[in-house]
Write a protein that holds these residues in place. Structure first.
Motif, short mmCIF file in Angstrom:
data_model
loop_
_atom_site.label_atom_id
_atom_site.label_comp_id
_atom_site.label_asym_id
_atom_site.label_seq_id
_atom_site.Cartn_x
_atom_site.Cartn_y
_atom_site.Cartn_z
N ASP A 1 -0.79 10.56 2.52
CA ASP A 1 -1.21 10.06 3.83
C ASP A 1 0.01 9.90 4.73
O ASP A 1 1.15 9.97 4.25
CB ASP A 1 -1.94 8.72 3.67
N PHE B 1 -2.68 -7.37 -7.50
CA PHE B 1 -1.57 -7.29 -6.54
C PHE B 1 -2.09 -6.61 -5.28
O PHE B 1 -2.57 -5.48 -5.31
CB PHE B 1 -0.37 -6.50 -7.11
N LYS C 1 -3.05 -6.73 1.24
CA LYS C 1 -4.09 -6.68 2.28
C LYS C 1 -4.79 -8.02 2.44
O LYS C 1 -4.74 -8.86 1.53
CB LYS C 1 -5.11 -5.59 1.93
N LEU D 1 -5.92 0.09 -7.74
CA LEU D 1 -4.97 0.95 -8.45
C LEU D 1 -4.89 0.61 -9.93
O LEU D 1 -4.73 1.51 -10.76
CB LEU D 1 -3.57 0.83 -7.81
N PHE E 1 0.22 9.93 -3.90
CA PHE E 1 -0.16 9.58 -5.27
C PHE E 1 -0.54 10.87 -6.00
O PHE E 1 -1.15 11.77 -5.40
CB PHE E 1 -1.36 8.62 -5.27
#
Ligand code: ADP
Length: 564
Positions: free
Chosen positions: A487, A505, A508, A518, A544
């Protein structure tokens, strides 16, 4: 006359010669007697030494070794008293473990290593201390125990002094050099025997501690021989199979837990080749549990011996499945508003066209054109609903041969509206030929959706002049199937890159992220034998990479077998 004189001289000479002969013979017989006595003494010494050796090495108990050593000194050296003292370690005091004769009262007493007396001096100086009374001064064996004559020999092996052997006399007859030699020899024998017993104790304690540690482990542990038979097992393993430790000994681990397992045999073969093998998760149909097994070769043992660790992950797997489902439902929640909007378009076309057909009586050709449109839009609406339901579906993992391109296409359909709404450009470059992957369609779809959602959220925060692009590429690399999701967002800060796969974790806000995407994706990918990594990151965006291996038919069978 002369004749008489000669006769007389001859007579005297003869008498002298005879006397000399008699004397010489007497002298010889005394020497022979002395030699004989000497020989007897030496033979006795030899026998008693031999006996002492037997006694010293007969037991591995320190006290049982010390006793014959002091007895020997009092019996064969005419010592009036003898003792043997030991220390446990560098710091501990000297403890008298054996004492005989006049020193018997000292048995079990303890003395500081720093105190006065011949014993502590011999310990510190590390050489033999010999002392006897000089004038009024009587030497002290230990503080407050004066003696007439004493010999104290340190006990030591490998440069370490760990005790003393002492012999005393109450008369002023010092020990001869021969006797001192014997005391030293007894001390050397005793030192070796005590060192043996110390080493034995050390090994025994080490073994007991090892067994206690292994038994305390919650995971099952087993040592297998080259034929896969259990040679050692801990309590947890025995409990897993509802048997006692002696009962599991000699049984086949594969048979005891799994009634045979091709994947497990393959894992053991990999460990026997001393290769780095990924732990495997196998369901035990016999025990109804899910077990994670990792084996490693055991160097220094027999051919093909293995140490195997077995972790019962049944509950953990159930919990993870629950988390996956929760995360899925959160994603469904996010998707629903978009999907509702998406469905609105085809549904309003459908109802509009249907209404039009009802009101107008036109020629059949015009109707069929509109009917085709109705059919197409209804199909599209149906597809969106099916995709959404398939994604939200909950169920056990299923293995199938899959086309990753198809999974990517299905997933992008789900986020089509999201992309349009946020004005994000999606670029896809899907390889025309991809190796099929073995896995669970819904789990892999969730991974792709997580990666896409993160990418969308990342570019959504960009400034107006910054590009808003998400790119999806599939390719074959070295026999593996690879998906790259990149991205043009702000990227992952370097100091956070090690944490992003950790559960919960998140950077946001509460309504945007749970911090599970993830970590769950990572778990899913590794359970498929693949890898998921943040391959690139910087101010221009994050990339990724998901890599799934070519899988063997045996694994497909294993995953699909009943009960697994
Ligand atoms: P969530 O998205 O719910 O926060 P994830 O486990 O999916 O949970 O992601 C964890 C964190 O990794 C995110 O909060 C974000 O900081 C970071 N991250 C993931 N993907 C990207 C990306 N494409 N660009 C930048 N940061 C990312």
């Amino acid at each position: 006359m002369m004749g008489w004189v000669i006769f007389g001289i001859t007579l005297i000479a003869a008498a002298g010669w005879i006397g000399w002969r008699i004397n010489a013979r007497r002298h010889l017989s005394t020497a022979a007697e002395r030699t004989r006595r000497e020989l007897t003494t030496r033979t006795n010494e030899l026998f008693s030494f031999q006996e002492l050796s037997y006694a010293l090495f007969e037991s591995l108990e320190q006290d049982a070794i010390a006793q014959p050593a002091v007895q020997y000194l009092t019996r064969f050296l005419n010592a009036d008293g003898a003792l043997l003292a030991l220390t446990l370690d560098e710091e501990s005091p000297l403890r008298i473990v054996a004492a005989e004769g006049t020193l018997e009262l000292l048995r079990e007493k303890e003395f500081s290593r720093e105190g006065a007396g011949l014993i502590t001096v011999a310990m510190r100086q590390k050489h033999v201390e010999i002392a006897h009374t000089e004038g009024m001064d009587r030497p002290e064996l230990v503080s407050g125990v004066p003696v007439e004559v004493a010999a104290v020999v340190p006990l030591r092996t490998h440069g370490t002094t760990f005790g003393v052997l002492a012999a005393v006399r109450d008369t002023a007859v010092p020990f001869s050099s021969e006797e001192l030699k014997q005391i030293t020899t007894v001390a050397t024998h005793a030192s070796n025997a005590i060192e043996n017993s110390r080493l034995f104790e050390l090994v025994k304690t080490g073994k007991e501690q090892w067994e206690a540690t292994v038994d305390a482990l919650a995971n099952g542990m087993a040592v297998l021989d080259g034929e896969g038979r259990i040679r050692r097992a801990n309590r947890a393993l025995a409990e897993m199979v509802d048997q006692s430790i002696p009962e599991v000994m000699g049984t086949q681990l594969c048979g005891t837990l799994f009634a045979g397992s091709a994947a497990l045999e393959e894992h053991f073969a990999c460990a026997r080749r001393h290769e780095a093998c990924q732990p495997i998760t196998v369901r035990s149909p016999l025990k109804g549990r899910t077990l994670r097994i990792s084996a490693a070769g055991m160097p220094g043992t027999g051919d093909g011996w293995l140490v195997v660790q077995i972790e019962d992950v049944t509950e953990r797997d159930a919990l993870e499945a629950q988390l996956i489902q929760q995360e899925k439902m959160a994603a469904v929640g996010q998707l629903v508003s978009g999907v509702a909007h998406e469905l609105n378009n085809p549904l309003s076309s459908i109802s509009g066209l249907a209404e039009f057909l009802l009101q107008h009586e036109g020629p059949i050709e015009a109707k069929s054109k509109h009917l085709k449109l109705i059919h197409e839009q209804a199909e599209r609406a149906g597809r969106i609903v099916r995709n959404l339901l398939a994604f939200a579906r909950r169920g056990p993992a299923e293995a199938d041969y899959l086309d990753l391109n198809e999974i990517v296409r299905q997933t992008t359909q789900l986020i089509d509206y999201e992309l349009k709404l946020r004005e994000i450009k999606l670029e896809t470059d899907l390889a025309s030929e991809l190796p099929t992957v073995l896995g669970d369609r819904h789990e892999l779809q969730q991974v792709v959706l997580n990666l896409l959602t993160n990418a969308i959220q990342a570019v959504d925060g960009n400034q107006a002049e910054e590009p808003r692009t998400v790119r999806l590429v599939t390719m074959e690399d070295d026999g593996s199937t690879v998906l790259v999701v990149s991205d043009t967002g702000p990227g992952v800060p370097a100091d956070l890159s090690s944490q992003i796969f950790t559960p919960f974790f998140t950077t946001k806000s509460q309504d945007q992220g749970t911090g599970l995407g993830l970590s769950i994706s990572y778990r899913i990918v590794t359970s498929h034998g693949g890898q998921l990594e943040l391959s690139e990151t910087g101010p221009d965006g994050a990339t990724f990479q998901l890599r799934l291996p070519a899988r063997s038919a045996a694994e497909l069978l294993e995953r699909n077998s009943p009960g697994s």
